[in-house]
Design an enzyme around this catalytic site. Structure first.
Site, mmCIF file in Angstrom:
data_model
loop_
_atom_site.group_PDB
_atom_site.id
_atom_site.type_symbol
_atom_site.label_atom_id
_atom_site.label_comp_id
_atom_site.label_asym_id
_atom_site.label_seq_id
_atom_site.Cartn_x
_atom_site.Cartn_y
_atom_site.Cartn_z
ATOM 1 C CE LYS A 172 -10.761 -6.283 4.355
ATOM 2 N NZ LYS A 172 -10.561 -7.205 3.227
ATOM 3 C CB VAL B 295 -13.534 -1.424 4.933
ATOM 4 C CG1 VAL B 295 -14.606 -2.415 4.490
ATOM 5 C CG2 VAL B 295 -13.381 -1.467 6.438
ATOM 6 C CE LYS C 292 -7.071 -5.764 6.546
ATOM 7 N NZ LYS C 292 -6.760 -5.974 5.179
ATOM 8 C CB VAL D 142 -0.959 -0.008 1.215
ATOM 9 C CG1 VAL D 142 -1.874 1.206 1.161
ATOM 10 C CG2 VAL D 142 -1.779 -1.277 1.237
ATOM 11 N N GLY E 283 0.406 -15.493 -5.562
ATOM 12 C CA GLY E 283 0.529 -14.336 -4.666
ATOM 13 C C GLY E 283 -0.804 -13.703 -4.298
HETATM 14 N N1 NAP Z 1 -2.146 -5.075 0.611
HETATM 15 C C1 NAP Z 1 -3.355 -4.601 0.392
HETATM 16 O O1 NAP Z 1 -3.859 -4.676 -0.727
HETATM 17 C C2 NAP Z 1 -4.120 -3.939 1.483
HETATM 18 C C3 NAP Z 1 -5.440 -3.502 1.229
HETATM 19 C C4 NAP Z 1 -6.140 -2.814 2.215
HETATM 20 C C5 NAP Z 1 -5.535 -2.597 3.432
HETATM 21 N N2 NAP Z 1 -4.259 -3.062 3.676
HETATM 22 C C6 NAP Z 1 -3.661 -2.772 4.969
HETATM 23 O O2 NAP Z 1 -2.572 -1.874 4.753
HETATM 24 C C7 NAP Z 1 -1.558 -2.097 5.734
HETATM 25 C C8 NAP Z 1 -0.237 -2.359 5.026
HETATM 26 O O3 NAP Z 1 -0.379 -3.510 4.220
HETATM 27 P P1 NAP Z 1 0.714 -3.911 3.115
HETATM 28 O O4 NAP Z 1 0.101 -5.005 2.332
HETATM 29 O O5 NAP Z 1 1.190 -2.711 2.427
HETATM 30 O O6 NAP Z 1 1.868 -4.499 4.056
HETATM 31 P P2 NAP Z 1 3.392 -4.810 3.666
HETATM 32 O O7 NAP Z 1 3.542 -4.949 2.208
HETATM 33 O O8 NAP Z 1 3.820 -5.922 4.559
HETATM 34 O O9 NAP Z 1 4.161 -3.478 4.101
HETATM 35 C C9 NAP Z 1 4.450 -3.155 5.433
HETATM 36 C C10 NAP Z 1 5.514 -2.080 5.443
HETATM 37 O O10 NAP Z 1 5.764 -1.700 6.805
HETATM 38 C C11 NAP Z 1 7.165 -1.607 6.986
HETATM 39 N N3 NAP Z 1 7.481 -1.805 8.403
HETATM 40 C C12 NAP Z 1 7.334 -2.919 9.151
HETATM 41 N N4 NAP Z 1 7.733 -2.687 10.408
HETATM 42 C C13 NAP Z 1 8.142 -1.394 10.438
HETATM 43 C C14 NAP Z 1 8.704 -0.568 11.440
HETATM 44 N N5 NAP Z 1 8.906 -1.000 12.679
HETATM 45 N N6 NAP Z 1 9.053 0.694 11.131
HETATM 46 C C15 NAP Z 1 8.874 1.171 9.881
HETATM 47 N N7 NAP Z 1 8.331 0.426 8.862
HETATM 48 C C16 NAP Z 1 7.986 -0.847 9.164
HETATM 49 C C17 NAP Z 1 7.729 -2.675 6.094
HETATM 50 O O11 NAP Z 1 9.095 -2.380 5.831
HETATM 51 P P3 NAP Z 1 9.982 -3.357 4.865
HETATM 52 O O12 NAP Z 1 9.364 -3.295 3.507
HETATM 53 O O13 NAP Z 1 11.302 -2.723 4.856
HETATM 54 O O14 NAP Z 1 9.906 -4.705 5.517
HETATM 55 C C18 NAP Z 1 6.844 -2.495 4.854
HETATM 56 O O15 NAP Z 1 7.335 -1.438 4.068
HETATM 57 C C19 NAP Z 1 -2.063 -3.256 6.599
HETATM 58 O O16 NAP Z 1 -2.723 -2.742 7.716
HETATM 59 C C20 NAP Z 1 -3.056 -3.960 5.676
HETATM 60 O O17 NAP Z 1 -4.049 -4.664 6.393
HETATM 61 C C21 NAP Z 1 -3.553 -3.708 2.726
#
Ligand code: NAP
Length: 434
Positions: free
Chosen positions: A206, A133, A106, A14, A188
């Site tokens: 959600k 959501v 969420k 995101v 994936g």
């Molecule tokens: N993916 C989706 O399509 C989607 C849709 C709706 C909502 N969400 C929500 O959006 C949020 C993020 O999801 P995502 O899929 O983007 O997760 P993700 O790809 O796992 O990204 C998480 C990010 O947080 C960073 N991080 C972890 N620990 C940290 C810390 N202590 N300090 C600073 N940065 C830190 C990670 O760094 P590194 O990259 O360096 O490890 C990574 O860049 C979640 O709450 C998820 O539920 C996601």
């Protein structure tokens, strides 16, 4: 032109979609706002080596999220880390430093949303959570603004793209859940640990948020009856089709005269209903209002860019408020004075049910099952049996007339002890009224 400064913690799926849109779409955004959004500071675990879009200009990078959350020049902090520990600390630290916050989380907002909102109201800052959501569907804006003048009577949703993808693939190809899940993991689309998606927990978070917004009640995930899709097999789609239905992981929040009934569970829905047309990883939300009647919202449930759009749109909304003053200071989670939609157990709902059995074939089976149904005062509607060669594992279905869920659960429990059953009966509600 003045700028509003943004700090972003988390540059994963995101986060990277968000910075891409902020870079590529900067001119349009500035024209719409009348000022620029400037990414001032970012943090992730690899922030020092991360390639950022050049168009963002000079951006401060740090491995320490606190430097973003407390940055004296940052106006809005975006939390895109996920989870409920560090994410909560990030939001609370930023709020305590008088910064408005945006999150896509969420899980955290379903658990602690009301507390985070109360904290923000006390600090005089805003919270926005559109991306939490149904990523690409602006459903928060709809519930908080678009149809906020209505009185919501029911909300139905398909809110987990992974389980919807799995169910629609089982339906299309006739493969087992295990086969489709393994493929989704390879592509994936599904996590290595798929539990949050296929056991219904992600959808439950959600629904907790959406029903809080729709009904103005403090809803916690534990208020929601939750059942995942693990037991759904191709044979269930064959029987559902015979009944002119299909199967979806249905999130439902319905106002009844006794209270609010909340559930996330696989359900039979008529093939003619608009929700049956939601295929693959798409999400949908259907709201039934007392005055405005039905409205339906459809789009991508997740993904870097659709979710990034939601985050950037939140940024624009909050930045406008910072620049022009447009306070939104009533928590969307609970209008304390209403208190009219208290959650009540799903066992109080009355529905037609689909009961699917796998049995070792022998005489007297239907009589034994019908005896238990009659004992629980449940009227049998139909018995369906598709041709089957294996007498050691015969699937068949009984549908029952609308009956209290309590009685159906008791009947299923009693049936589970019968020695001709290969597994406990699968009971799914038939949402014929959609
Ligand atoms: N993916 C989706 O399509 C989607 C849709 C709706 C909502 N969400 C929500 O959006 C949020 C993020 O999801 P995502 O899929 O983007 O997760 P993700 O790809 O796992 O990204 C998480 C990010 O947080 C960073 N991080 C972890 N620990 C940290 C810390 N202590 N300090 C600073 N940065 C830190 C990670 O760094 P590194 O990259 O360096 O490890 C990574 O860049 C979640 O709450 C998820 O539920 C996601």
């Amino acid at each position: 032109m003045d700028e509003v400064n943004v700090g972003i913690v988390g540059l994963g799926n995101v986060g990277s979609g968000t910075v891409t849109i902020l870079a590529e779409n900067a001119e349009q955004i500035a024209l719409k706002l009348g000022f620029r959004l400037r990414v001032k500071s970012v943090s992730s675990l690899d922030a020092d080596t991360r390639v950022l879009p050049e168009a963002l200009g000079a951006v401060e990078r740090t491995l320490d999220w606190r430097q973003v959350a407390t940055h004296p020049e940052v106006d809005i902090v975006v939390e895109l880390v996920g989870g409920t520990t560090i994410a909560r600390e990030i939001l609370e630290t930023a709020i305590d430093h008088k910064k408005s916050v945006i999150t896509a989380n969420k899980e955290l907002m379903a658990l602690c949303g009301p507390d985070i909102w109360d904290r923000a109201i006390r600090a005089g800052v805003n919270v926005a959570m559109e991306a939490s959501v149904a990523g690409g569907i602006p459903i928060h804006a709809v519930l908080r603004e678009g149809i906020s003048g209505d009185r919501v009577e029911a909300l139905y949703g398909i809110l987990n793209g992974t389980s919807n993808f799995i169910l629609t693939e089982i339906e299309k190809r006739g493969d087992s859940l295990e086969t489709v899940l393994a493929e989704a993991q390879r592509l994936g689309y599904a996590e290595a640990n798929p539990s949050a998606d296929i056991d219904g927990f992600d959808a439950r978070s959600k629904l907790a948020i959406l029903s809080a917004l729709a009904f103005g009640e403090r809803i916690t995930p534990s208020d929601i009856y939750t059942e995942g899709i693990r037991r759904i097999s191709p044979i269930d789609f064959q029987y559902a089709q015979r009944l002119d239905h299909t199967i979806r992981l249905l999130c439902a929040a319905r106002q009844t005269k006794d209270g609010l009934i909340l559930s996330v569970r696989p359900a039979l829905i008529p093939r003619s209903t608009i929700l049956a047309s939601v295929h693959g990883s798409y999400n949908a939300v259907w709201v039934k209002g007392h005055y405005g009647e039905d409205t339906f919202y459809y789009g991508r449930g997740a993904g870097s860019r659709p979710t990034g759009v939601a985050v950037v749109s939140d940024l624009m909304r909050v930045a406008r408020e910072i620049r022009y003053g447009h306070p939104e200071r009533v928590s969307p989670f609970a209008h304390e004075r209403l208190g009219e939609y208290n959650p009540i157990p799903v066992t109080r709902q009355k529905r037609a049910y689909y009961l699917r059995f796998r049995v070792v074939d022998r005489p007297g089976i239907i009589a034994a099952l019908a005896g238990i149904l009659s004992e629980k005062r449940i009227s049998l509607d139909a018995v369906l049996q598709l041709p089957c060669d294996n007498k050691g594992d015969v699937p068949f279905v009984i549908t029952v007339e609308p009956s209290p869920e309590q009685a159906v659960q008791e009947a299923v429990e009693k049936m589970s002890a019968l020695d001709f059953l290969l597994e406990p009966p699968l009971a799914l509600p038939m949402e014929t009224g959609l």
